[in-house]
Design an enzyme around this catalytic site. Structure first.
Site, PDB file in Angstrom:
ATOM      1  N   PRO A  57     -12.780 -18.092  36.212  1.00 39.38           N
ATOM      2  CA  PRO A  57     -14.208 -17.878  36.487  1.00 39.38           C
ATOM      3  C   PRO A  57     -15.040 -19.063  36.028  1.00 39.38           C
ATOM      4  O   PRO A  57     -14.706 -19.698  35.027  1.00 39.38           O
ATOM      5  CB  PRO A  57     -14.537 -16.629  35.665  1.00 39.38           C
ATOM      6  CG  PRO A  57     -13.531 -16.598  34.561  1.00 39.38           C
ATOM      7  CD  PRO A  57     -12.290 -17.267  35.091  1.00 39.38           C
ATOM      8  N   ASP A  96     -24.968 -22.484  32.190  1.00 42.13           N
ATOM      9  CA  ASP A  96     -23.564 -22.092  31.993  1.00 42.13           C
ATOM     10  C   ASP A  96     -22.668 -22.916  32.921  1.00 42.13           C
ATOM     11  O   ASP A  96     -21.789 -22.389  33.600  1.00 42.13           O
ATOM     12  CB  ASP A  96     -23.353 -20.585  32.207  1.00 42.13           C
ATOM     13  CG  ASP A  96     -21.983 -20.134  31.684  1.00 42.13           C
ATOM     14  OD1 ASP A  96     -21.265 -20.942  31.073  1.00 42.13           O
ATOM     15  OD2 ASP A  96     -21.627 -18.958  31.911  1.00 42.13           O
ATOM     16  N   ARG A 148     -15.729 -29.583  28.722  1.00 42.90           N
ATOM     17  CA  ARG A 148     -14.250 -29.562  28.882  1.00 42.90           C
ATOM     18  C   ARG A 148     -13.471 -30.623  28.136  1.00 42.90           C
ATOM     19  O   ARG A 148     -12.299 -30.404  27.868  1.00 42.90           O
ATOM     20  CB  ARG A 148     -13.844 -29.615  30.363  1.00 42.90           C
ATOM     21  CG  ARG A 148     -14.488 -28.563  31.249  1.00 42.90           C
ATOM     22  CD  ARG A 148     -14.079 -27.153  30.896  1.00 42.90           C
ATOM     23  NE  ARG A 148     -14.479 -26.207  31.946  1.00 42.90           N
ATOM     24  CZ  ARG A 148     -14.685 -24.926  31.721  1.00 42.90           C
ATOM     25  NH1 ARG A 148     -14.550 -24.396  30.513  1.00 42.90           N
ATOM     26  NH2 ARG A 148     -15.027 -24.130  32.721  1.00 42.90           N
ATOM     27  N   LYS A 177     -19.984 -19.487  18.323  1.00 39.39           N
ATOM     28  CA  LYS A 177     -19.931 -18.739  19.586  1.00 39.39           C
ATOM     29  C   LYS A 177     -18.900 -17.629  19.496  1.00 39.39           C
ATOM     30  O   LYS A 177     -17.718 -17.878  19.253  1.00 39.39           O
ATOM     31  CB  LYS A 177     -19.546 -19.712  20.713  1.00 39.39           C
ATOM     32  CG  LYS A 177     -19.282 -19.049  22.068  1.00 39.39           C
ATOM     33  CD  LYS A 177     -20.566 -18.782  22.829  1.00 39.39           C
ATOM     34  CE  LYS A 177     -20.381 -18.046  24.139  1.00 39.39           C
ATOM     35  NZ  LYS A 177     -19.934 -18.868  25.247  1.00 39.39           N
ATOM     36  N   HIS A 202     -20.201 -26.289  29.524  1.00 36.59           N
ATOM     37  CA  HIS A 202     -18.789 -26.490  29.174  1.00 36.59           C
ATOM     38  C   HIS A 202     -18.407 -27.874  29.694  1.00 36.59           C
ATOM     39  O   HIS A 202     -18.195 -28.044  30.899  1.00 36.59           O
ATOM     40  CB  HIS A 202     -17.911 -25.425  29.842  1.00 36.59           C
ATOM     41  CG  HIS A 202     -18.250 -24.015  29.435  1.00 36.59           C
ATOM     42  ND1 HIS A 202     -17.542 -23.325  28.472  1.00 36.59           N
ATOM     43  CD2 HIS A 202     -19.218 -23.159  29.852  1.00 36.59           C
ATOM     44  CE1 HIS A 202     -18.056 -22.100  28.326  1.00 36.59           C
ATOM     45  NE2 HIS A 202     -19.080 -21.975  29.156  1.00 36.59           N
ATOM     46  N   ASN A 242     -14.852 -23.505  23.897  1.00 41.40           N
ATOM     47  CA  ASN A 242     -13.580 -22.995  24.451  1.00 41.40           C
ATOM     48  C   ASN A 242     -12.802 -24.098  25.173  1.00 41.40           C
ATOM     49  O   ASN A 242     -12.565 -24.038  26.365  1.00 41.40           O
ATOM     50  CB  ASN A 242     -13.825 -21.795  25.384  1.00 41.40           C
ATOM     51  CG  ASN A 242     -14.718 -22.130  26.556  1.00 41.40           C
ATOM     52  OD1 ASN A 242     -15.557 -23.022  26.481  1.00 41.40           O
ATOM     53  ND2 ASN A 242     -14.544 -21.412  27.661  1.00 41.40           N
ATOM     54  N   HIS A 260     -21.159 -14.186  24.053  1.00 38.04           N
ATOM     55  CA  HIS A 260     -20.869 -13.748  25.421  1.00 38.04           C
ATOM     56  C   HIS A 260     -20.702 -12.237  25.292  1.00 38.04           C
ATOM     57  O   HIS A 260     -19.676 -11.757  24.812  1.00 38.04           O
ATOM     58  CB  HIS A 260     -19.600 -14.412  25.946  1.00 38.04           C
ATOM     59  CG  HIS A 260     -19.186 -13.932  27.302  1.00 38.04           C
ATOM     60  ND1 HIS A 260     -19.013 -14.773  28.381  1.00 38.04           N
ATOM     61  CD2 HIS A 260     -18.902 -12.688  27.775  1.00 38.04           C
ATOM     62  CE1 HIS A 260     -18.638 -14.078  29.436  1.00 38.04           C
ATOM     63  NE2 HIS A 260     -18.554 -12.803  29.096  1.00 38.04           N
ATOM     64  N   HIS A 312     -14.390 -26.120  37.018  1.00 35.92           N
ATOM     65  CA  HIS A 312     -12.927 -26.031  37.125  1.00 35.92           C
ATOM     66  C   HIS A 312     -12.505 -26.884  38.316  1.00 35.92           C
ATOM     67  O   HIS A 312     -13.326 -27.208  39.179  1.00 35.92           O
ATOM     68  CB  HIS A 312     -12.489 -24.583  37.365  1.00 35.92           C
ATOM     69  CG  HIS A 312     -12.787 -23.673  36.208  1.00 35.92           C
ATOM     70  ND1 HIS A 312     -12.036 -23.647  35.057  1.00 35.92           N
ATOM     71  CD2 HIS A 312     -13.771 -22.748  36.022  1.00 35.92           C
ATOM     72  CE1 HIS A 312     -12.531 -22.754  34.218  1.00 35.92           C
ATOM     73  NE2 HIS A 312     -13.594 -22.197  34.767  1.00 35.92           N
TER      74      HIS A 312
HETATM   75  O1  DOR Z   1     -17.527 -17.799  34.166  1.00 31.54           O
HETATM   76  C1  DOR Z   1     -17.310 -18.194  33.021  1.00 31.54           C
HETATM   77  N1  DOR Z   1     -16.668 -19.355  32.789  1.00 31.54           N
HETATM   78  N2  DOR Z   1     -17.723 -17.440  32.002  1.00 31.54           N
HETATM   79  C2  DOR Z   1     -17.370 -17.731  30.733  1.00 31.54           C
HETATM   80  O2  DOR Z   1     -17.791 -17.039  29.852  1.00 31.54           O
HETATM   81  C3  DOR Z   1     -16.446 -18.855  30.454  1.00 31.54           C
HETATM   82  C4  DOR Z   1     -16.624 -19.899  31.474  1.00 31.54           C
HETATM   83  C5  DOR Z   1     -15.596 -20.996  31.400  1.00 31.54           C
HETATM   84  O3  DOR Z   1     -15.394 -21.557  30.311  1.00 31.54           O
HETATM   85  O4  DOR Z   1     -15.024 -21.344  32.424  1.00 31.54           O
HETATM   86 ZN    ZN Z   2     -20.200 -20.265  29.262  1.00 34.30          ZN
HETATM   87 ZN    ZN Z   3     -19.775 -16.683  28.660  1.00 34.81          ZN
END
Ligand code: DOR
Ligand code: ZN
Ligand code: ZN
Length: 462
Positions: free
Chosen positions: A343, A325, A90, A171, A88, A120, A206, A329
């Site tokens: 998360p 993954d 961002r 996705k 990700h 996302n 997911h 953040h």
């Molecule tokens: O922990 C996660 N963070 N799981 C996810 O599926 C999304 C991801 C996020 O985009 O922060």
């Molecule tokens: Zn992910």
């Molecule tokens: Zn995920």
């Protein structure tokens, strides 16, 4: 003769002037890697790799007088550049968490030469025009090769245009679809999968089937939040998707699985591939009480027994891919009560050292590592010229010091997300240099290329 630092500075300047997706200076794409132990598919052979104009031109025991920049790689292992199919990054709207430059600098520092970005984001990657806009912004900033996954959408024409725009997958985020999608409806998923199968785009999922009423938001500790997303959510999602997938005849890649039983079912199903993360392989939920938000991701960490059986199954070849993954953040967002803490943890800079540590402990073979982090990711996502150290392949190489001991320290990450549940872990095996398309991007702790020196990939054209 010109010093190598002058050459590097000139190259950086040339690269920083790059304005289009394709404006790659081919002269910067020449390098000779000398006297490395080169991965040959089974073991190592001592030799040199000559990369010209971004592609591997020659591999031989000795190559002299090439007239190009040289890296002395004596004592280092040369592996194909790693591919992380699940990150990700961002950008565009969440660049305060990470952007294409910091995320791909983290990739290069972690030995990854290719990454596939998740949709996302703000705005989400849910239309061809948004995908094209992301590609445009990424081209100015990326240090490595980057491609894009798109959100699963229900309209067949939109799926076709996303495929035409080069999306690497659609996705499906089951807990909360990224674009409007009736995820409760099997027929809607089947229709989307059929279209994806027809246009040859994999579906990535997911797989956590949260049922209304099983809301997780009212818990007050990270351990309770993890308990509120139990393994049965994954089992239910995997069983359901496998059933739908069988009818739809499309390739489904199951992201970040946490259960041995999921891996077994997916191995036994045609057109299905599986992915695990280093954190689900190496950490269990008992650390949540002390590490709290630092170890909070979804799917959450599992029991020690579940983790151990996931690791054992992965080590015996039951899984297709390891992906980080990488889900960065801001610490200020993370360090809140569990109902507010998003998360996700960064993983690009910890994955390879952690896996090399397993290799040094003789728990994982190097051929399994290369299979899970190079060969299978390339095969599954159609990256045909990648993950190969042979003439004609893309010049993506990572030089590894297999014996170097270090300690994970998130304060040194290139990622903006300076936290990790692996902080303080002692590792053996480190990235020395990362070469992307014949250009050195990372070398001994530093990014030595300019922003935008990497390439943007389209599915089907690499
Ligand atoms: O922990 C996660 N963070 N799981 C996810 O599926 C999304 C991801 C996020 O985009 O922060
Ligand atoms: Zn992910
Ligand atoms: Zn995920």
């Amino acid at each position: 003769m010109e010093s190598s630092s002058v050459r590097t500075a000139q190259r950086n300047l040339a690269r920083s002037k790059k304005t289009t997706e394709t404006a790659v200076d081919l002269e910067d794409r020449n390098i000779l890697v000398k006297d490395a132990d080169i991965w040959n598919g089974k073991g190592f052979t001592r030799g040199c790799i000559l990369i010209l104009e971004g592609r591997i031109k020659r591999i031989a025991r000795s190559i002299t007088d090439s007239g190009v920049e040289t890296i002395d790689a004596l004592g280092l292992k040369a592996l194909p550049g790693l591919i992380d199919v699940h990150v990700h990054l961002r950008d565009i709207g969440l660049a305060y968490k990470e952007d294409f430059a910091t995320g791909t600098a983290a990739a290069a520092a972690g030995g990854f030469t290719t990454v596939l970005d998740m949709p996302n984001t703000v705005p989400p990657t849910d239309s061809a025009s948004r995908l094209i806009e992301k590609r445009r912004v990424a081209a100015q900033k990326t240090y490595v090769n980057v491609g894009f996954h798109a959100a699963a959408v229900s309209d067949s024409h939109d799926i076709e245009s996303l495929a035409d725009a080069g999306a690497f997958s659609l996705k499906l985020y089951m807990p909360k679809p990224i674009a409007p999608f009736d995820v409760e409806n099997d027929q809607a998923i089947e229709k989307m999968m059929r279209t994806a199968g027809r246009v040859g785009t994999p579906v990535t999922v997911h797989a956590e089937d949260l049922v209304t009423g099983e809301n997780t938001s009212k818990t007050d500790s990270f351990e309770a939040a993890a308990e509120a997303r139990p393994p049965i959510f994954e089992t239910r999602a995997v069983d359901r998707l496998l059933r739908i997938q069988k009818k739809a005849r499309c390739h489904v890649h199951y992201c970040h699985l946490t259960l041995r039983s999921s891996l077994t079912k997916i191995t036994g199903s045609t057109r299905s591939t599986s992915e695990v993360t280093p954190h689900h392989l190496l950490l269990s939920k008992k650390i949540l009480s002390s590490l709290r938000w630092r170890a909070w991701m979804v799917p959450p960490l599992r029991s020690e027994e579940t983790r151990w059986s996931l690791l054992k199954s992965t080590l015996t070849g039951l899984c297709s891919v390891i992906a980080s993954d990488h889900a960065p953040h801001a610490v200020i967002e993370k360090d809140q009560s569990v109902s507010k803490s998003p998360p996700g943890i960064p993983g690009l800079e910890t994955t390879l050292p952690l896996m090399l540590t397993l290799v040094n402990r003789q728990q994982m073979s190097l051929s399994l590592l290369v299979k899970l982090l190079c060969d299978n990711p390339a095969r599954i996502f159609g990256l045909k010229s990648k993950a190969k150290l042979r003439r004609g392949a893309d010049g993506d190489v990572v030089l590894v010091d297999l014996k170097k001991k270090s300690m994970i320290d998130s304060s040194k990450f290139f990622s903006k997300a300076k936290y990790s549940p692996f902080d303080g872990f002692r590792t053996q095996g480190a990235v020395h240099s990362t070469i992307v398309g014949g250009g050195v991007v990372y070398r001994e702790g530093e990014i030595v290329a300019g922003e935008g020196s990497g390439s943007v990939l389209r599915s089907g054209s690499c």
